[in-house]
Design an enzyme around this catalytic site. Structure first.
Site, PDB file in Angstrom:
ATOM      1  N   LYS A   1       4.953  -7.289 -21.712  1.00  0.00           N
ATOM      2  CA  LYS A   1       4.998  -8.715 -21.309  1.00  0.00           C
ATOM      3  C   LYS A   1       3.719  -9.420 -21.740  1.00  0.00           C
ATOM      4  O   LYS A   1       2.696  -8.773 -22.004  1.00  0.00           O
ATOM      5  CB  LYS A   1       5.152  -8.849 -19.786  1.00  0.00           C
ATOM      6  CG  LYS A   1       4.044  -8.197 -18.928  1.00  0.00           C
ATOM      7  CD  LYS A   1       2.800  -9.031 -18.699  1.00  0.00           C
ATOM      8  CE  LYS A   1       1.688  -8.268 -18.002  1.00  0.00           C
ATOM      9  NZ  LYS A   1       0.386  -8.886 -18.028  1.00  0.00           N
TER      10      LYS A   1
ATOM     11  N   ASP B   1       2.725  -5.844 -11.190  1.00  0.00           N
ATOM     12  CA  ASP B   1       3.421  -6.431 -12.347  1.00  0.00           C
ATOM     13  C   ASP B   1       4.841  -5.907 -12.536  1.00  0.00           C
ATOM     14  O   ASP B   1       5.588  -6.435 -13.359  1.00  0.00           O
ATOM     15  CB  ASP B   1       2.659  -6.062 -13.637  1.00  0.00           C
ATOM     16  CG  ASP B   1       1.641  -7.124 -14.027  1.00  0.00           C
ATOM     17  OD1 ASP B   1       1.557  -8.142 -13.331  1.00  0.00           O
ATOM     18  OD2 ASP B   1       0.957  -6.914 -15.034  1.00  0.00           O
TER      19      ASP B   1
HETATM   20  C1  LIG Z   1      -3.724  -9.016 -14.646  1.00  0.00           C
HETATM   21  C2  LIG Z   1      -2.242  -8.781 -14.622  1.00  0.00           C
HETATM   22  C3  LIG Z   1      -1.536 -10.141 -14.843  1.00  0.00           C
HETATM   23  O1  LIG Z   1      -0.151  -9.953 -15.032  1.00  0.00           O
HETATM   24  O2  LIG Z   1      -1.735  -7.956 -15.683  1.00  0.00           O
HETATM   25  P1  LIG Z   1      -2.382  -6.773 -16.594  1.00  0.00           P
HETATM   26  O3  LIG Z   1      -3.603  -7.250 -17.239  1.00  0.00           O
HETATM   27  O4  LIG Z   1      -2.650  -5.599 -15.730  1.00  0.00           O
HETATM   28  O5  LIG Z   1      -1.306  -6.456 -17.596  1.00  0.00           O
HETATM   29  C4  LIG Z   1      -1.781  -8.234 -13.240  1.00  0.00           C
HETATM   30  O6  LIG Z   1      -2.169  -9.083 -12.225  1.00  0.00           O
HETATM   31  C5  LIG Z   1      -2.207  -6.837 -12.940  1.00  0.00           C
HETATM   32  O7  LIG Z   1      -1.149  -6.198 -12.285  1.00  0.00           O
HETATM   33  P2  LIG Z   1      -1.062  -4.585 -12.231  1.00  0.00           P
HETATM   34  O8  LIG Z   1      -1.610  -4.019 -13.492  1.00  0.00           O
HETATM   35  O9  LIG Z   1       0.323  -4.226 -11.870  1.00  0.00           O
HETATM   36  O10 LIG Z   1      -2.089  -4.289 -11.073  1.00  0.00           O
HETATM   37  P3  LIG Z   1      -2.020  -3.261  -9.854  1.00  0.00           P
HETATM   38  O11 LIG Z   1      -1.781  -1.896 -10.430  1.00  0.00           O
HETATM   39  O12 LIG Z   1      -1.123  -3.752  -8.782  1.00  0.00           O
HETATM   40  O13 LIG Z   1      -3.510  -3.350  -9.310  1.00  0.00           O
HETATM   41  C6  LIG Z   1      -4.617  -2.840 -10.020  1.00  0.00           C
HETATM   42  C7  LIG Z   1      -5.867  -3.488  -9.450  1.00  0.00           C
HETATM   43  O14 LIG Z   1      -5.984  -4.824  -9.963  1.00  0.00           O
HETATM   44  C8  LIG Z   1      -6.420  -5.718  -8.961  1.00  0.00           C
HETATM   45  N1  LIG Z   1      -5.407  -6.753  -8.733  1.00  0.00           N
HETATM   46  C9  LIG Z   1      -4.147  -6.612  -9.233  1.00  0.00           C
HETATM   47  C10 LIG Z   1      -3.213  -7.611  -9.048  1.00  0.00           C
HETATM   48  C11 LIG Z   1      -3.581  -8.764  -8.335  1.00  0.00           C
HETATM   49  N2  LIG Z   1      -2.736  -9.781  -8.127  1.00  0.00           N
HETATM   50  N3  LIG Z   1      -4.837  -8.879  -7.828  1.00  0.00           N
HETATM   51  C12 LIG Z   1      -5.748  -7.900  -8.046  1.00  0.00           C
HETATM   52  O15 LIG Z   1      -6.882  -8.039  -7.597  1.00  0.00           O
HETATM   53  C13 LIG Z   1      -6.688  -4.873  -7.726  1.00  0.00           C
HETATM   54  O16 LIG Z   1      -8.056  -4.534  -7.761  1.00  0.00           O
HETATM   55  C14 LIG Z   1      -5.852  -3.629  -7.951  1.00  0.00           C
HETATM   56  O17 LIG Z   1      -6.405  -2.511  -7.332  1.00  0.00           O
END
Ligand SMILES: C[C@@](CO)(OP(=O)(O)O)[C@H](O)COP(=O)(O)OP(=O)(O)OC[C@H]1O[C@@H](n2ccc(N)nc2=O)[C@H](O)[C@@H]1O
Ligand SMILES: Nc1ncnc2c1ncn2[C@@H]1O[C@H](COP(=O)(O)OP(=O)(O)O)[C@@H](O)[C@H]1O
Length: 392
Positions: free
Chosen positions: A78, A205
């Site tokens: 995504k 996510d």
């Molecule tokens: C930033 C984003 C944007 O879509 O994507 P990615 O860069 O990972 O793809 C997401 O919020 C990533 O979601 P995801 O990768 O599923 O995160 P999770 O495993 O739930 O959390 C990992 C860590 O990221 C932080 N976290 C995650 C989601 C959120 N809304 N707030 C947070 O602060 C927390 O510290 C958590 O411990």
């Protein structure tokens, strides 16, 4: 129903090998005599249509009670077309408001039912991804069994093409795909809504992937409002990721609310629906301070791409917590990415597209350029329902 491509990845495939000779020219369209082995005796079966019988046996071997025992699925990634972070929560997570879209860059996951009643086994084509219970595929399968009481374990092969720690949710897409596969193979014990709700327990996510491909997500990402694709599906995209990754938790740690944009996320969505993407609407609150602090070289890379691309992208932005940069409107990176030695390890996606899925089907990789399906009336109506409570 998903349209899985069935394959011969389990021991049954060896058995299939012995029937394959029925397809040979000598046997074709002639009746054949075949010895059928059973545990206690041998039976003779006269086969009048060997090709048809072969196909029937193939189906029998690969299904149990009418459900597939092997399933090969596309596992998409995504991008966050915009990502506003609206607050830090007491539980340590952040509230966000983001337009998520599934894209055509993805992995392939192959599932076969394992004879084991104790553990799944996972293999992959890349180094550096955990193969134990911390892998999101195994987490998803454990979650599925816990929620449904299923005792089905799997052999899984993950063919990875989505880079890790890229802000592309490759691992999250794998988890959603594993839940979908486990549910198909177990005869749909759970609804899609169940899978979506449960998946939030293992990653913020993951619920998004149970939308139809485009969604406005809030909360920590798990509140998913499905929307019709707001951008033409034939819009070319290029993904450029330096070899360094951006660990998500680390990037969130550097986020300061004072540095965030003040743009209203609903307004950003409205502008995108009305006018498409442009540099000013593809805002990512995790870029400036957070990701560029974690990976300072990313800032220089983004600036260099901006300068070298001379406006060929409608927008160039970072997805999620990075380190992938997304160019919208052209499938090629600037030439220096190919020419400079320092970028020899940089990942370049090749031509990519936005992807959606149909009801009751999983995502499929587009084999050719998708059509520019976009229903302005539909999307405006949905927008009105979402944000103004009106359906006019
Ligand atoms: C930033 C984003 C944007 O879509 O994507 P990615 O860069 O990972 O793809 C997401 O919020 C990533 O979601 P995801 O990768 O599923 O995160 P999770 O495993 O739930 O959390 C990992 C860590 O990221 C932080 N976290 C995650 C989601 C959120 N809304 N707030 C947070 O602060 C927390 O510290 C958590 O411990
Ligand atoms: N199936 C998986 N695929 C990729 N990474 C995984 C998987 N399972 C667990 N991980 C771990 O999750 C982390 C990041 O996942 P990924 O989804 O690729 O990145 P991002 O969250 O940046 O989009 C990596 O550190 C990786 O070790």
């Amino acid at each position: 129903m998903a349209s899985p491509s069935l394959h011969f990845a389990d021991p049954a495939s060896n058995l299939m090998g012995s029937f394959a000779s029925f397809r040979g020219p000598k046997c074709r369209r002639k009746s054949c005599l075949r010895a059928m082995a059973s545990s206690s005796s041998k039976n003779l079966e006269i086969v009048y249509d060997p090709v048809g019988r072969y196909e029937e046996l193939t189906r029998e071997l690969q299904t149990s009670g009418g459900f597939a025992r092997n399933l090969t699925l596309f596992s998409p990634s995504k991008i966050n077309v915009f990502l506003r972070i609206t607050s830090k929560r007491p539980d340590g997570y952040h509230d966000l408001a983001s337009l998520f879209h599934v894209i055509s860059l993805g992995d392939t996951l192959k599932f076969s039912v394992s004879p084991s009643k104790k553990k799944d086994s996972l293999t992959t084509n890349v180094f550096g991804i955990p193969l134990d219970d911390s892998n999101l595929v195994i987490k998803a399968l454990n979650l599925y069994r816990k929620k449904t009481g299923s005792d089905t374990y799997f052999w899984v092969h993950l063919d990875k093409r989505v880079p890790s720690g890229a802000g592309l949710g490759g691992g999250s897409g794998n988890a959603a795909t594993a839940l979908w596969a486990a549910n198909q193979i177990n005869g749909n014990l759970a609804s899609e809504a169940d899978l979506q709700e449960w998946s939030a327990e293992i990653g913020s996510d993951i619920p998004f992937f149970f939308s139809h491909g485009a969604a406005f997500c809030t909360g920590r990402g798990e509140i998913v409002r499905d929307i019709p694709a707001p951008l033409p599906l034939d819009t070319p995209l290029v993904l450029i990721k330096p070899k360094e990754a951006c660990p998500t938790a680390e990037v969130y740690k550097h986020f300061r609310i004072a540095d965030a944009s003040s743009e209203d996320p609903e307004e950003l969505l409205r502008k995108i629906i009305e006018n498409g993407v442009s540099q000013d609407v593809c805002i990512n609150d995790l870029v400036e301070a957070p990701a560029f602090q974690v990976l300072p070289s990313l800032k220089a890379l983004k600036q260099r791409i901006m300068a070298a691309s001379r406006g060929k992208y409608k927008s160039l932005f970072m997805s999620g917590s990075g380190s992938t940069l997304v160019g919208v409107g052209d499938p090629e990176p600037p030439e220096f990415i190919y020419d400079d030695e320092q970028h020899s390890d940089t990942f370049v996606s090749g031509k990519s597209y936005f992807v959606t899925r149909r009801d009751n089907e999983w995502y499929q990789q587009p084999l050719s350029q998708p059509e520019a399906v976009i229903d302005k009336h539909d999307i405006n109506e949905v927008y009105n329902q979402l944000f103004t409570g009106s359906d006019k």
